[in-house]
Structures are given as structure tokens and as C-alpha cells.
Write an enzyme that holds these catalytic residues in place. Structure first.
Site, PDB file in Angstrom:
ATOM      1  N   CYS A   1       2.204  -2.139  10.870  1.00  0.00           N
ATOM      2  CA  CYS A   1       2.193  -3.530   9.261  1.00  0.00           C
ATOM      3  C   CYS A   1       2.264  -5.045   9.866  1.00  0.00           C
ATOM      4  CB  CYS A   1       3.958  -3.307   8.619  1.00  0.00           C
ATOM      5  SG  CYS A   1       3.796  -4.015   7.192  1.00  0.00           S
ATOM      6  N   LEU A   2       1.437  -5.124   9.437  1.00  0.00           N
ATOM      7  CA  LEU A   2       0.778  -7.061   9.197  1.00  0.00           C
ATOM      8  C   LEU A   2       2.151  -7.230   8.761  1.00  0.00           C
ATOM      9  CD1 LEU A   2      -2.363  -7.013   7.237  1.00  0.00           C
ATOM     10  CD2 LEU A   2      -2.168  -6.809   9.725  1.00  0.00           C
TER      11      LEU A   2
ATOM     12  N   GLY B   1      -4.456  -1.824   5.170  1.00  0.00           N
ATOM     13  CA  GLY B   1      -3.872  -1.547   4.101  1.00  0.00           C
ATOM     14  C   GLY B   1      -3.181  -3.152   3.657  1.00  0.00           C
TER      15      GLY B   1
ATOM     16  N   HIS C   1       6.026  -0.713  -0.423  1.00  0.00           N
ATOM     17  CA  HIS C   1       6.515  -2.519   0.175  1.00  0.00           C
ATOM     18  C   HIS C   1       6.340  -3.295  -1.701  1.00  0.00           C
ATOM     19  CE1 HIS C   1       4.999  -4.201   3.605  1.00  0.00           C
ATOM     20  NE2 HIS C   1       3.550  -3.451   3.777  1.00  0.00           N
TER      21      HIS C   1
ATOM     22  N   HIS D   1       3.023   3.729   2.065  1.00  0.00           N
ATOM     23  CA  HIS D   1       3.582   2.691   2.481  1.00  0.00           C
ATOM     24  C   HIS D   1       3.656   1.668   1.917  1.00  0.00           C
ATOM     25  CE1 HIS D   1       3.530   0.045   6.519  1.00  0.00           C
ATOM     26  NE2 HIS D   1       3.069  -1.022   6.121  1.00  0.00           N
ATOM     27  N   GLU D   2       1.686   0.750   1.151  1.00  0.00           N
ATOM     28  CA  GLU D   2       1.859  -0.270   0.500  1.00  0.00           C
ATOM     29  C   GLU D   2       2.993   0.028  -1.028  1.00  0.00           C
ATOM     30  OE1 GLU D   2       0.251  -2.506   2.106  1.00  0.00           O
ATOM     31  OE2 GLU D   2      -0.183  -0.962   3.286  1.00  0.00           O
TER      32      GLU D   2
ATOM     33  N   GLN E   1       3.464  -8.605   0.481  1.00  0.00           N
ATOM     34  CA  GLN E   1       2.656  -9.014   1.807  1.00  0.00           C
ATOM     35  C   GLN E   1       1.390 -11.006   1.975  1.00  0.00           C
ATOM     36  OE1 GLN E   1       1.184  -5.068   2.838  1.00  0.00           O
ATOM     37  NE2 GLN E   1       2.071  -6.196   5.034  1.00  0.00           N
TER      38      GLN E   1
HETATM   39 ZN   LIG Z   1       2.576  -3.057   4.988  1.00  0.00          ZN
END
Ligand SMILES: [Zn+2]
Length: 184
Positions: free
Chosen positions: A107-108, A47, A153, A149-150, A52
Site C-alpha cells: 500500500c502506498l 490503485g 480505504h 483494498h481500495e 490516501q
Molecule cells: Zn492502499
């Protein structure tokens, strides 16, 4: 020529900002979504939210390849054969408050760190797609976890915010150590 998107990692400020609603799904917005898909694939995420990628649009990408498609319980959008979803202006309109799902989230933007996060097991999300259509999708388990999660963000929230203060600070210390190691 479009600017190449750059993956944001903590402590980047934009990860803590609230993304703004997309007023109109223009070709520019669709281009950004496709660049985000590329970025997600490049970094092997499942995702990716616009913050991000350094942008404050309420857009995220969700991976549908592999097993994740099996987490779709129902969908008004025809997603057969799709390997990812482009989600614009998402809104959770229902969540299962009785059943939770725990997943070792990563998470990236928080490189190489993972921790168990507990969230509602299934959700229904309303969103706009790349064709400017409104749709609803019901998902469970990992895909539902990914949606939540997204959306976090897009609200400036990271998975570490769901951990105890102690756990979060340990994780951040570890990350700081690795960053120093890398920079040396
Ligand atoms: Zn993330």
C-alpha cells in the site's frame, strides 16, 4: 489553481476516517479523479483511494494497464482502451465466498511493507463513473483484490487490519524503524 494532492502515509488520521458519498459528479470531482490518477502513476501504485490523497470522498482509481485488464470478467461500462477506472461511490454487490485469492499486498500509505492478504477471489462492484453513469463490473484475482483494498480505504481500513495482531505489529515496528532511519 487547485491544491496539489499530498500522499498520506500512516499514521495520518485521514486514513482511519470514513469517506463520504459523492452527491453529484461535478467537474471538480472529475478534476480530483484525474489528479488522483496522476498521483497513482507518480507513485507507481495500481490503485489509489481518496483518503490516501487527503480527501474524504468515496472515490478510487484502479489501474487497468498491463495484465490487470485480463482480470475483468464482464463490465457494463465500455472500458476498451482504458488504462484506469474512475470509481465513485463503489459498492460490492456480490462476492465469491467459495474461492479465495491470496496476494502479497502492499500500500502506498504503508510504505515498503507487504503481507499476504486473503480475500474473495471475484466480486461484482456497482459504481458511478466520471460521466455520472451507474455501472457494474465483475473482476477476479488481482483486480478484485485491488477493488476490495481500495473500498477498505474508503471505510478507514488498511490491509494490515486483515493480518494477525502479531504480524501487524511486527510490520508497524519495521515501518517505524525505517521512518526513523529516513529522518536521521
Ligand atoms: Zn492502499
Amino acid at each position: 489553481m487547485r491544491n496539489k494532492l499530498v500522499l498520506q502515509t500512516i499514521p495520518s488520521e485521514i486514513l482511519r476516517q470514513k469517506a463520504l458519498p459523492v452527491e453529484k459528479v461535478t467537474s471538480e470531482i472529475v478534476d480530483i479523479a484525474h489528479d488522483m490518477i496522476e498521483m497513482m502513476r507518480e507513485h507507481k501504485g495500481i490503485g489509489l483511494a481518496a483518503n490516501q490523497a487527503g480527501l474524504l470522498h468515496r472515490i478510487f482509481i484502479a489501474d487497468l494497464s498491463g495484465e490487470l485488464i485480463n482480470n475483468v470478467l464482464s463490465s457494463t461500462e465500455d472500458i476498451s482502451g482504458r488504462t484506469e477506472l474512475i470509481i465513485i461511490n463503489p459498492e460490492i454487490i456480490w462476492k465469491n465466498e467459495e474461492e479465495t485469492f491470496t496476494y502479497d499486498e502492499g500500500c502506498l500509505s504503508v510504505p515498503k511493507q507487504n503481507a499476504d492478504v486473503v480475500r474473495p477471489k471475484s466480486v461484482i462492484m456497482r459504481y458511478t463513473n466520471h460521466l455520472n453513469e451507474t455501472h457494474e463490473i465483475k473482476a477476479e484475482c488481482l483486480l478484485s483484490q485491488c477493488f476490495q483494498h481500495e473500498i477498505d480505504h474508503l471505510n478507514g481500513v488498511l490491509f494490515i487490519d486483515h493480518l494477525s495482531k502479531l504480524k501487524a505489529s511486527l510490520l508497524l515496528k519495521k515501518l517505524e524503524k525505517e521512518r526513523k532511519f529516513r529522518d536521521e
